[in-house]
Write a protein that holds these residues in place. Structure first.
Motif, PDB file in Angstrom:
ATOM      1  N   MET A 189      25.523  22.210  98.715  1.00  0.00           N
ATOM      2  CA  MET A 189      26.937  21.863  98.794  1.00  0.00           C
ATOM      3  C   MET A 189      27.600  22.464 100.034  1.00  0.00           C
ATOM      4  SD  MET A 189      29.101  19.866  97.364  1.00  0.00           S
ATOM      5  CE  MET A 189      28.591  19.572  95.659  1.00  0.00           C
ATOM      6  N   ILE A 190      27.159  23.635 100.463  1.00  0.00           N
ATOM      7  CA  ILE A 190      27.682  24.184 101.715  1.00  0.00           C
ATOM      8  C   ILE A 190      27.345  23.247 102.879  1.00  0.00           C
ATOM      9  CG2 ILE A 190      27.375  26.028 103.419  1.00  0.00           C
ATOM     10  CD1 ILE A 190      27.130  27.989 101.051  1.00  0.00           C
ATOM     11  N   ALA A 191      26.092  22.792 102.943  1.00  0.00           N
ATOM     12  CA  ALA A 191      25.690  21.852 103.996  1.00  0.00           C
ATOM     13  C   ALA A 191      26.472  20.543 103.883  1.00  0.00           C
ATOM     14  CB  ALA A 191      24.187  21.586 103.908  1.00  0.00           C
ATOM     15  N   HIS A 192      26.674  20.102 102.640  1.00  0.00           N
ATOM     16  CA  HIS A 192      27.404  18.856 102.391  1.00  0.00           C
ATOM     17  C   HIS A 192      28.844  18.976 102.888  1.00  0.00           C
ATOM     18  CE1 HIS A 192      28.795  15.367  99.977  1.00  0.00           C
ATOM     19  NE2 HIS A 192      27.537  15.001 100.083  1.00  0.00           N
ATOM     20  N   HIS A 193      29.496  20.074 102.572  1.00  0.00           N
ATOM     21  CA  HIS A 193      30.876  20.300 103.006  1.00  0.00           C
ATOM     22  C   HIS A 193      30.960  20.416 104.533  1.00  0.00           C
ATOM     23  CE1 HIS A 193      32.307  20.443  99.024  1.00  0.00           C
ATOM     24  NE2 HIS A 193      33.188  21.422  99.140  1.00  0.00           N
ATOM     25  N   ARG A 194      30.008  21.093 105.144  1.00  0.00           N
ATOM     26  CA  ARG A 194      30.014  21.186 106.609  1.00  0.00           C
ATOM     27  C   ARG A 194      29.940  19.795 107.227  1.00  0.00           C
ATOM     28  NH1 ARG A 194      25.510  26.008 107.306  1.00  0.00           N
ATOM     29  NH2 ARG A 194      26.927  27.799 107.148  1.00  0.00           N
ATOM     30  N   GLY A 195      29.115  18.940 106.654  1.00  0.00           N
ATOM     31  CA  GLY A 195      29.025  17.568 107.160  1.00  0.00           C
ATOM     32  C   GLY A 195      30.337  16.819 107.028  1.00  0.00           C
ATOM     33  N   ALA A 196      31.022  16.999 105.896  1.00  0.00           N
ATOM     34  CA  ALA A 196      32.316  16.343 105.703  1.00  0.00           C
ATOM     35  C   ALA A 196      33.340  16.824 106.719  1.00  0.00           C
ATOM     36  CB  ALA A 196      32.817  16.594 104.284  1.00  0.00           C
ATOM     37  N   VAL A 197      33.325  18.118 107.019  1.00  0.00           N
ATOM     38  CA  VAL A 197      34.252  18.662 108.014  1.00  0.00           C
ATOM     39  C   VAL A 197      33.954  18.072 109.388  1.00  0.00           C
ATOM     40  CG1 VAL A 197      34.968  20.762 109.225  1.00  0.00           C
ATOM     41  CG2 VAL A 197      34.691  20.783 106.733  1.00  0.00           C
ATOM     42  N   ASP A 202      35.591  14.330 113.715  1.00  0.00           N
ATOM     43  CA  ASP A 202      35.268  13.183 114.573  1.00  0.00           C
ATOM     44  C   ASP A 202      36.343  12.110 114.493  1.00  0.00           C
ATOM     45  OD1 ASP A 202      32.958  14.404 115.415  1.00  0.00           O
ATOM     46  OD2 ASP A 202      31.618  13.250 114.113  1.00  0.00           O
ATOM     47  N   VAL A 203      36.784  11.777 113.274  1.00  0.00           N
ATOM     48  CA  VAL A 203      37.793  10.713 113.160  1.00  0.00           C
ATOM     49  C   VAL A 203      39.149  11.191 113.650  1.00  0.00           C
ATOM     50  CG1 VAL A 203      38.673  11.104 110.795  1.00  0.00           C
ATOM     51  CG2 VAL A 203      38.490   8.765 111.702  1.00  0.00           C
ATOM     52  N   THR A 204      39.412  12.490 113.593  1.00  0.00           N
ATOM     53  CA  THR A 204      40.645  13.008 114.161  1.00  0.00           C
ATOM     54  C   THR A 204      40.685  12.758 115.658  1.00  0.00           C
ATOM     55  OG1 THR A 204      40.813  14.729 112.462  1.00  0.00           O
ATOM     56  CG2 THR A 204      42.033  15.095 114.497  1.00  0.00           C
ATOM     57  N   ALA A 205      39.517  12.811 116.308  1.00  0.00           N
ATOM     58  CA  ALA A 205      39.445  12.572 117.750  1.00  0.00           C
ATOM     59  C   ALA A 205      39.414  11.086 118.084  1.00  0.00           C
ATOM     60  CB  ALA A 205      38.206  13.256 118.322  1.00  0.00           C
ATOM     61  N   ASP A 206      38.742  10.278 117.247  1.00  0.00           N
ATOM     62  CA  ASP A 206      38.477   8.884 117.610  1.00  0.00           C
ATOM     63  C   ASP A 206      39.332   7.862 116.864  1.00  0.00           C
ATOM     64  OD1 ASP A 206      36.488   9.879 119.264  1.00  0.00           O
ATOM     65  OD2 ASP A 206      34.936   9.681 117.736  1.00  0.00           O
ATOM     66  N   ARG A 208      42.865   6.287 114.761  1.00  0.00           N
ATOM     67  CA  ARG A 208      44.280   6.200 115.113  1.00  0.00           C
ATOM     68  C   ARG A 208      45.183   5.910 113.927  1.00  0.00           C
ATOM     69  NH1 ARG A 208      42.858   1.330 118.695  1.00  0.00           N
ATOM     70  NH2 ARG A 208      42.774  -0.450 117.288  1.00  0.00           N
ATOM     71  N   ASP A 209      44.611   5.634 112.745  1.00  0.00           N
ATOM     72  CA  ASP A 209      45.447   5.355 111.584  1.00  0.00           C
ATOM     73  C   ASP A 209      46.046   6.660 111.050  1.00  0.00           C
ATOM     74  OD1 ASP A 209      46.039   3.186 109.294  1.00  0.00           O
ATOM     75  OD2 ASP A 209      45.554   5.096 108.352  1.00  0.00           O
ATOM     76  N   VAL A 210      47.353   6.655 110.829  1.00  0.00           N
ATOM     77  CA  VAL A 210      48.047   7.879 110.433  1.00  0.00           C
ATOM     78  C   VAL A 210      47.551   8.377 109.078  1.00  0.00           C
ATOM     79  CG1 VAL A 210      50.283   8.859 109.805  1.00  0.00           C
ATOM     80  CG2 VAL A 210      50.100   7.349 111.785  1.00  0.00           C
ATOM     81  N   GLN A 211      47.385   7.484 108.106  1.00  0.00           N
ATOM     82  CA  GLN A 211      46.951   7.924 106.785  1.00  0.00           C
ATOM     83  C   GLN A 211      45.532   8.462 106.819  1.00  0.00           C
ATOM     84  OE1 GLN A 211      47.204   5.023 103.636  1.00  0.00           O
ATOM     85  NE2 GLN A 211      46.711   6.530 102.051  1.00  0.00           N
ATOM     86  N   VAL A 212      44.661   7.826 107.600  1.00  0.00           N
ATOM     87  CA  VAL A 212      43.284   8.322 107.718  1.00  0.00           C
ATOM     88  C   VAL A 212      43.288   9.711 108.350  1.00  0.00           C
ATOM     89  CG1 VAL A 212      41.055   7.968 108.856  1.00  0.00           C
ATOM     90  CG2 VAL A 212      42.228   6.038 107.774  1.00  0.00           C
ATOM     91  N   GLN A 213      44.139   9.913 109.357  1.00  0.00           N
ATOM     92  CA  GLN A 213      44.239  11.229 109.974  1.00  0.00           C
ATOM     93  C   GLN A 213      44.678  12.279 108.950  1.00  0.00           C
ATOM     94  OE1 GLN A 213      43.955  12.047 113.649  1.00  0.00           O
ATOM     95  NE2 GLN A 213      42.697  10.236 113.430  1.00  0.00           N
ATOM     96  N   GLU A 214      45.631  11.908 108.096  1.00  0.00           N
ATOM     97  CA  GLU A 214      46.091  12.843 107.066  1.00  0.00           C
ATOM     98  C   GLU A 214      44.990  13.148 106.053  1.00  0.00           C
ATOM     99  OE1 GLU A 214      49.496  10.904 105.466  1.00  0.00           O
ATOM    100  OE2 GLU A 214      50.838  11.528 107.091  1.00  0.00           O
ATOM    101  N   MET A 215      44.272  12.098 105.618  1.00  0.00           N
ATOM    102  CA  MET A 215      43.183  12.314 104.663  1.00  0.00           C
ATOM    103  C   MET A 215      42.100  13.201 105.272  1.00  0.00           C
ATOM    104  SD  MET A 215      42.726   8.717 102.542  1.00  0.00           S
ATOM    105  CE  MET A 215      42.458   7.659 103.979  1.00  0.00           C
ATOM    106  N   VAL A 219      40.715  16.916 104.039  1.00  0.00           N
ATOM    107  CA  VAL A 219      39.298  17.191 103.800  1.00  0.00           C
ATOM    108  C   VAL A 219      38.858  18.418 104.592  1.00  0.00           C
ATOM    109  CG1 VAL A 219      36.952  16.355 104.260  1.00  0.00           C
ATOM    110  CG2 VAL A 219      38.605  14.859 103.128  1.00  0.00           C
ATOM    111  N   ALA A 220      39.229  18.473 105.862  1.00  0.00           N
ATOM    112  CA  ALA A 220      38.798  19.584 106.711  1.00  0.00           C
ATOM    113  C   ALA A 220      39.318  20.918 106.189  1.00  0.00           C
ATOM    114  CB  ALA A 220      39.269  19.353 108.148  1.00  0.00           C
ATOM    115  N   VAL A 221      40.592  20.951 105.803  1.00  0.00           N
ATOM    116  CA  VAL A 221      41.181  22.207 105.332  1.00  0.00           C
ATOM    117  C   VAL A 221      40.585  22.620 103.992  1.00  0.00           C
ATOM    118  CG1 VAL A 221      43.314  23.273 104.498  1.00  0.00           C
ATOM    119  CG2 VAL A 221      43.333  21.906 106.591  1.00  0.00           C
TER     120      VAL A 221
END
Length: 234
Positions: A189-197, A202-206, A208-215, A219-221
């Motif tokens: 689960m640690i590895a799984h969570h690292r992958g999710a982060v 990646d999507v924060t950088a690439d 552009r949808d505001v709701q996706v950025q919020e989601m 997840v990252a936090v």
């Protein structure tokens, strides 16, 4: 005239910067630009560089604003790929937390699994709702295979998504009991969570949808905090 240097991400970020510069320029000059600096509709123009090999385009202030609004309102391929991939990613986490209900010891790992399930189930529902609002089905848009309850690790174009457990690892988890299960669950689960982060960043950088950025930010936090908690339990 406002000129923006070409970069690959121009369609969203550079255009927004150009619009900001345009607004500031208009405020400073009081619309006193000469005829050489005016766009056909009046006011400073915005030069929008084309893609490699394509000519630049001169936009009036109104055309630039409309272009920016259109691009901001339309999710990118990165947004769709993230949402479809994260649904699958979360579903595998739920496979693992379901196993914890049966095989974990009676202590902290079982309670942790309950919290993970309580958070990621609603997140899956929110992401499915986002796809529906944007005209996509769960199996579209990201190239992610649907592995159902088996919790497979296919990703975009068949490549594994970050942190996904293999079928062999899941089988090992299914066979474990008590403290052995707890140790393996935390490791996976640690590895799984690292992958999710990683996916969220990646999507924060690439994207552009505001709701996706919020989601993705949520997840990252949340999962970074859980990684720290699991490390302390290991």
């Amino acid at each position: 005239m406002v000129t923006v240097r070409h970069r690959s991400w121009f369609p969203v970020r550079a255009l927004a910067s150009a619009l900001a510069a345009l607004t500031a320029l208009t405020a400073l000059t009081g619309c006193e630009d000469g005829p050489d600096d005016a766009a056909p509709g009046g006011g400073p123009s915005v030069i929008a560089p084309g893609r490699p090999g394509e000519a630049a385009e001169t936009l009036s202030p109104e055309e630039a604003r409309k272009a920016g609004e259109t691009l901001r309102d339309k999710p990118s391929a990165a947004d769709f790929s993230y949402v479809t991939g994260m649904i699958e990613h979360h579903r595998q986490a739920l496979v693992m937390t379901d196993l914890a209900e049966e095989h974990a010891g009676p202590g902290k790992v079982r309670r942790l699994a309950d919290r993970i399930a309580a958070a990621q189930g609603p997140e899956i529902s929110a992401m499915r709702s986002w796809l529906k609002r944007n005209g996509r089905d769960e199996g579209e848009g990201g190239g992610h295979q649907d592995h159902g309850e088996h919790g497979g690790h296919g990703g975009h174009g068949g490549a594994p998504m970050p942190g996904m457990a293999t079928e062999e690892q899941l089988d090992e988890l299914r066979q474990a009991r008590g403290e052995d299960f707890d140790r393996l669950f935390l490791k996976l689960m640690i590895a799984h969570h690292r992958g999710a982060v990683t996916m969220a960043r990646d999507v924060t950088a690439d994207g552009r949808d505001v709701q996706v950025q919020e989601m993705a930010g949520d997840v990252a936090v949340q999962q970074t905090a859980e990684i720290n908690r699991m490390r302390a339990m290991s």
